[in-house]
Design a protein around this motif. Sequence first.
Motif: not given
Length: 459
Positions: A144-148
């Motif tokens: 994923x490129x969204x760490x959240x």
Amino acid sequence: MEELKRPTKRRGFYVKMRLLNKNGRQQDKNLCFKYYKWVLWFSLTLYFFSSYFINHKPIPLSKTRFTNSKSNHLSRALIESVNKTFLQHPTSNNRGSLRDLKIYVYALPSKYNTDWLSNQRCSNHLFAAEVAIHKALLNSDVRTFDPYEADFFFVPVYVSCNFSTVNGFPAIGHARSLISSAIKLVSSEYPFWNRSRGSDHVFVASHDYGACFHAMEERAVADGIPDFLKKSILLQTFGVKYKHPCQEVENVVIPPYIPPESVQRTLGKFPVTGRRDIWVFFRGKMEVHPKNISGRFYSKKVRTDIWRRYNGDRRFYLQRHRFAGYQSEIVRSVFCLCPLGWAPWSPRLVESVALGCVPVIIADGIRLPFSKAVNWPEISLTVAEKDVSKLGMILEHVAATNLTSIQKNLWDPSVRRALLLHDQDQEGDATWHVLRALSEKLDRSHSRSRVPLQSHVDT
């Protein structure tokens, strides 16, 4: 006056018109009926074709990407509904089990990893799992490129790349400072390390004694696992069934790295079911250097005992010197000896399995990789270190009883695949099994649990 007569009816015309009117209405009814019948037929056909394609060609989860978390849940629910038939019949390697796993890969400066790849050995030697897993995660569907929204955070630091000398002695004294530097960087630029104390962060330790980062057991135990890694997850080649300071951290035992391309080249020339004219094979170090000729330190003297007892035995093909084409010897062998070296594990274990030679594991208490996926007792032999003197007799007994059964299990392509790491993860390969092991540790994911966690060892 002549009475006006009512004109007589033209009954032929009247009958004809009645018939025409009647037939006209009948034709209209027939047209309507045909129209509705056609619509019904088309609708049913469309329904059955749609049902067929939905049930037989499920939407691949790996090709679905979402950016909005709300639409993510809705779309995922839709996909799972469409794929219901597919998911109700899972196989042991069903990629669906990883559909919710998300891993964020830190983009560290190249000095921590890719700069070292200028040396070609770095991505091909037995410690190169750190490189292969990093490459596979960069290309993986779980990235994923969204760490959240990430469950885990992969920290790609190459500590063995370019630091293992040609003679095989790993020099990894720098590992602690390099990893510590990377942790300081990610903890200062991102909030994720500090919020979980690193419990959802993943590192690779593909060395003799794993997270202790030293090749000699005494030094490894004395140094112990660095404090900054004690709450994280370590992917390490070292694993034993007994209590050991170097595995007292959350860990997944992984196989040592063997280039899949080299295995494919060898099997292209020598089929796994081909002629095996070497009965027992071993090539490798027997002693470290003249000052240690007794071998009482290296391999706990096991290799020296093998050499002294069986070097003159025609059944045993034992070689002490390097040979670039040694895989061609493995694929021609029935039994391949896998004695411990500095540590219990050895790359020979993977090479033997991949090339169809029955591995003879001589390393007391070793914990083997992916025991849930690879049925080791059915594809290998385990001989106690103290029983090396009985090795010939043990192998003769196996050859006379259940060798055919062992080879049949060993030559299953899924077994070979499970121990090979590819740059692009494949369903059922070693990287896939690493991901599956991580998916079983989702209780450590901060995004799924806000409760502080304590380390425990994977068994």
